[in-house]
Design an enzyme around this catalytic site. Structure first.
Site, PDB file in Angstrom:
ATOM      1  N   GLU A 162      15.934  37.134  22.826  1.00 22.24           N
ATOM      2  CA  GLU A 162      16.241  38.438  22.247  1.00 22.24           C
ATOM      3  C   GLU A 162      16.754  39.295  23.397  1.00 22.24           C
ATOM      4  O   GLU A 162      15.986  39.703  24.268  1.00 22.24           O
ATOM      5  CB  GLU A 162      14.977  39.009  21.598  1.00 22.24           C
ATOM      6  N   GLU A 183      25.592  47.449  27.197  1.00 22.59           N
ATOM      7  CA  GLU A 183      24.271  48.017  26.912  1.00 22.59           C
ATOM      8  C   GLU A 183      23.830  48.882  28.096  1.00 22.59           C
ATOM      9  O   GLU A 183      23.656  48.388  29.203  1.00 22.59           O
ATOM     10  CB  GLU A 183      23.260  46.883  26.697  1.00 22.59           C
ATOM     11  N   LYS A 216       3.801  36.212  30.384  1.00 22.31           N
ATOM     12  CA  LYS A 216       4.204  36.819  31.667  1.00 22.31           C
ATOM     13  C   LYS A 216       4.835  38.174  31.342  1.00 22.31           C
ATOM     14  O   LYS A 216       5.990  38.254  30.923  1.00 22.31           O
ATOM     15  CB  LYS A 216       5.221  35.914  32.353  1.00 22.31           C
ATOM     16  N   CYS A 266      16.056  47.676  22.699  1.00 21.69           N
ATOM     17  CA  CYS A 266      17.098  46.657  22.508  1.00 21.69           C
ATOM     18  C   CYS A 266      17.928  46.954  21.269  1.00 21.69           C
ATOM     19  O   CYS A 266      19.121  46.728  21.250  1.00 21.69           O
ATOM     20  CB  CYS A 266      16.475  45.278  22.436  1.00 21.69           C
TER      21      CYS A 266
HETATM   22  P1  NAP Z   1      14.973  41.140  32.869  1.00 25.03           P
HETATM   23  O1  NAP Z   1      15.249  40.725  34.262  1.00 25.03           O
HETATM   24  O2  NAP Z   1      15.648  40.356  31.816  1.00 25.03           O
HETATM   25  O3  NAP Z   1      13.384  41.081  32.642  1.00 25.03           O
HETATM   26  C1  NAP Z   1      12.745  40.684  31.451  1.00 25.03           C
HETATM   27  C2  NAP Z   1      11.565  39.766  31.773  1.00 25.03           C
HETATM   28  O4  NAP Z   1      12.031  38.590  32.417  1.00 25.03           O
HETATM   29  C3  NAP Z   1      10.563  40.385  32.729  1.00 25.03           C
HETATM   30  O5  NAP Z   1       9.265  39.936  32.421  1.00 25.03           O
HETATM   31  C4  NAP Z   1      11.007  39.819  34.057  1.00 25.03           C
HETATM   32  O6  NAP Z   1       9.993  39.861  35.019  1.00 25.03           O
HETATM   33  C5  NAP Z   1      11.368  38.406  33.681  1.00 25.03           C
HETATM   34  N1  NAP Z   1      12.285  37.735  34.592  1.00 25.03           N
HETATM   35  C6  NAP Z   1      13.174  38.282  35.464  1.00 25.03           C
HETATM   36  N2  NAP Z   1      13.862  37.304  36.108  1.00 25.03           N
HETATM   37  C7  NAP Z   1      13.393  36.124  35.643  1.00 25.03           C
HETATM   38  C8  NAP Z   1      13.710  34.751  35.903  1.00 25.03           C
HETATM   39  N3  NAP Z   1      14.659  34.397  36.798  1.00 25.03           N
HETATM   40  N4  NAP Z   1      13.053  33.792  35.238  1.00 25.03           N
HETATM   41  C9  NAP Z   1      12.114  34.124  34.316  1.00 25.03           C
HETATM   42  N5  NAP Z   1      11.760  35.388  34.035  1.00 25.03           N
HETATM   43  C10 NAP Z   1      12.398  36.384  34.684  1.00 25.03           C
HETATM   44  O7  NAP Z   1      15.296  42.653  32.643  1.00 25.03           O
HETATM   45  P2  NAP Z   1      15.130  43.894  33.668  1.00 25.03           P
HETATM   46  O8  NAP Z   1      15.661  43.515  35.024  1.00 25.03           O
HETATM   47  O9  NAP Z   1      13.759  44.390  33.574  1.00 25.03           O
HETATM   48  O10 NAP Z   1      16.140  44.936  33.006  1.00 25.03           O
HETATM   49  C11 NAP Z   1      17.529  44.827  33.238  1.00 25.03           C
HETATM   50  C12 NAP Z   1      18.339  45.134  32.009  1.00 25.03           C
HETATM   51  O11 NAP Z   1      17.957  44.246  30.944  1.00 25.03           O
HETATM   52  C13 NAP Z   1      18.150  46.507  31.406  1.00 25.03           C
HETATM   53  O12 NAP Z   1      18.936  47.463  32.016  1.00 25.03           O
HETATM   54  C14 NAP Z   1      18.520  46.272  29.961  1.00 25.03           C
HETATM   55  O13 NAP Z   1      19.908  46.373  29.774  1.00 25.03           O
HETATM   56  C15 NAP Z   1      18.104  44.864  29.695  1.00 25.03           C
HETATM   57  N6  NAP Z   1      16.804  44.773  28.984  1.00 25.03           N
HETATM   58  C16 NAP Z   1      16.816  44.441  27.684  1.00 25.03           C
HETATM   59  C17 NAP Z   1      15.615  44.378  26.988  1.00 25.03           C
HETATM   60  C18 NAP Z   1      15.563  44.010  25.548  1.00 25.03           C
HETATM   61  O14 NAP Z   1      14.631  44.404  24.859  1.00 25.03           O
HETATM   62  N7  NAP Z   1      16.500  43.245  25.035  1.00 25.03           N
HETATM   63  C19 NAP Z   1      14.419  44.673  27.620  1.00 25.03           C
HETATM   64  C20 NAP Z   1      14.437  44.996  28.981  1.00 25.03           C
HETATM   65  C21 NAP Z   1      15.638  45.039  29.642  1.00 25.03           C
HETATM   66  P3  NAP Z   1       9.946  41.102  36.071  1.00 25.03           P
HETATM   67  O15 NAP Z   1      10.168  42.351  35.307  1.00 25.03           O
HETATM   68  O16 NAP Z   1       8.582  40.993  36.603  1.00 25.03           O
HETATM   69  O17 NAP Z   1      11.034  40.830  37.062  1.00 25.03           O
END
Ligand code: NAP
Ligand code: MG
Length: 484
Positions: free
Chosen positions: A254, A386, A179, A288
């Site tokens: 991660e 972060e 996904k 990250c």
């Molecule tokens: P996120 O919500 O954690 O999204 C990561 C993945 O999880 C995406 O595929 C997302 O899908 C999915 N997801 C979201 N809610 C979910 C749920 N309840 N159950 C299962 N899967 C779910 O991150 P984001 O909202 O894109 O970014 C927010 C913050 O996360 C950023 O500002 C950053 O600080 C952090 N982040 C960290 C990393 C890393 O590499 N560690 C990467 C991205 C973001 P959708 O995108 O389709 O909602």
């Protein structure tokens, strides 16, 4: 999009076939460099997730489950070759979808091929052992796949993250349901098409697109899923782990970090300088393992600050196609999050330097100028949280003990960089840092397919990348035979 796609982005990939998703509504694909809508992707339903998990289970009972390790390796190697042939197109796709400068997107397609090559070569190299036991017994262990593995990946490095997680899972014989993030699904769909072309049996890889809160949640809570690999935010990681706890399945998380460079006064500053900055601004800070904190020993603090400020003043931000130092952030939402942090920093901290957004950068693109803050107290929010944008903080320290205290003083623990020519200090620091990976006189944010990667604390747990990932994507069975 000025590119002929070899797949239909409105379809999802289940059981080796492209299918219409259960929801008729689509999700717009935006180019972050221009803010323009350049396409649309499909929105899977909970039913689609059921079908994808069922297709994966069927694959395990069928052709995929019977594919010997050596053949799984060959399939991954063939897939690596197809990725290499399409590397430029994949890079362009990613660059348009997430706003990465082309040179960075090219690194990602090369890394994807490299992961597949690495795991293709490793597929038949991991085996069980025999264990000396009582007289009259033979005891051995078997390495087996978990079964159906779910892969929920973010938008910052889609190709690298799918490569490291799906690559290792397939090598061990799992059947995957992937996904991707709603903001960055194109490369995952492109990858599925290449997997089919490589001859991966139906159902070994399934891709469902849509929003995290419904498709992601349906997948991570699905009782048919045997292992969940997640990369993303702490909050979503907590939901994923809760769901995995209810189903009693293993999970790899991660979740990002607040990783430090630790710069001692005997550093070779000329050699270190490009990496001190580059390890934060790569991917416009949306990495990250970004080195978002720079801890500097007081004796060279002013010099490091001055030299880094010079680099910052020369940084240019613009459309991905222009290949400047930074592209835009992925979305308006991410720009707002990062901009709020910058406003906070500017009101409470000293700005050492800022980069420049190119005049010709489209106004509707999600651009943020990289910024370096000086003399930041270690407990300040910008030194603790972060940001996930091009924001770096300088923090002075006096001695090794203080450096360790500050470095270990956040909720995270992903990566750290130690910059010193003193060999004994290198060894001491490497042991005392609470992180998953230490770089000594170098720093590879995200890089190195061979290198096990993962965090401690709120950075998550479990290791991906390298040979180590193969243990995480398999389980051990002990067979005890009594034969007299
Ligand atoms: P996120 O919500 O954690 O999204 C990561 C993945 O999880 C995406 O595929 C997302 O899908 C999915 N997801 C979201 N809610 C979910 C749920 N309840 N159950 C299962 N899967 C779910 O991150 P984001 O909202 O894109 O970014 C927010 C913050 O996360 C950023 O500002 C950053 O600080 C952090 N982040 C960290 C990393 C890393 O590499 N560690 C990467 C991205 C973001 P959708 O995108 O389709 O909602
Ligand atoms: Mg996009």
């Amino acid at each position: 999009m000025q590119q002929t796609l070899w797949f239909d982005p409105k379809k999802i990939f289940i059981g080796g076939a492209w299918q219409d998703p259960g929801n008729a509504a689509t999700i717009a694909v935006e180019d972050p460099s221009t803010g323009e809508v350049v396409g649309e992707i499909g929105q899977a339903s909970a039913d689609d997730v059921d079908k994808a998990v069922a297709a994966a289970q069927l694959a395990l009972e069928g052709d995929w489950g019977r594919t010997p390790a050596v053949e799984r390796g060959r399939l991954l190697t063939r897939l690596a070759q197809l990725v290499k042939e399409r590397a430029e197109e994949l890079a362009f796709l990613e660059s348009t979808d997430v706003g990465k400068p082309m040179k960075q997107a090219r690194n990602d397609s090369v890394a994807l091929a490299r992961y597949l090559e690495f795991y293709g070569g490793a597929a038949d190299k991991l085996h069980g052992t025999t264990i000396p036991y009582q007289e009259g017994f033979t005891v051995y262990t078997l390495r087996e796949p978990h079964g159906v593995t779910a892969h929920i990946i973010p938008w910052n490095y889609p190709m690298q993250i799918l490569g490291r997680s799906v690559g290792a899972a397939l090598a061990m014989g799992n059947a995957c349901v992937l996904k991707p993030a709603e903001d960055a699904s194109l490369s995952s769909l492109a990858f599925a098409a290449l997997a089919a072309e490589a001859g991966l049996p139906a159902g070994a890889l399934n891709v469902v697109t849509g929003y995290g809160a419904d498709v992601g949640r349906a997948l991570s809570t699905h009782p048919g899923v045997d292992h969940v690999s997640f990369t993303g935010s702490v909050l979503t990681g907590q939901h994923i782990q809760e769901a995995a706890a209810r189903n009693v399945v293993p999970v790899t998380l991660e979740l990002g970090g607040k990783s430090p460079h630790i710069v001692f006064d005997d550093v070779d500053l000329e050699a270190a300088l490009p990496t001190l900055v580059g390890a934060c601004i790569q991917g416009a800070g949306q990495t990250c393992s970004a080195a978002s904190r720079v801890l500097v020993q007081r004796g060279i603090y002013d010099e490091v600050r001055r030299r880094m400020a010079e680099v910052y003043a020369g940084l240019r931000v613009g459309p991905a196609a222009e290949n400047l130092d930074l592209g835009p952030l992925v979305s308006a939402k991410q720009k707002k999050i990062v901009s709020d942090y910058i406003v906070l920093g500017k009101s409470e901290l000293t700005v050492a330097a800022e980069g420049v957004i190119a005049d010709r950068a489209p106004a509707a693109g999600h651009y943020v100028a990289p910024i370096l803050f000086a003399d930041v107290p270690p407990d300040h929010r910008l030194a603790q949280e972060e940001v996930f944008g091009p924001v770096q903080v300088l923090i002075p320290f006096d001695d090794e003990a203080e450096a360790i205290r500050i470095a270990n003083g956040t909720d995270y623990g992903l990566v750290a960089g130690v910059w010193t020519r003193d060999g004994a200090r290198q060894m001491r620091m490497a042991r005392r840092l609470n992180v998953g990976q230490v770089f000594i006189n170098n720093y590879g944010a995200g890089g190195g397919v061979e290198l096990p990667f993962g965090g401690v604390g709120k950075s998550g747990h479990g290791r991906e990348k390298g040979f180590e990932a193969l243990y995480g994507f398999s389980r051990l069975k002990t067979v005890t035979a009594q034969h007299g």
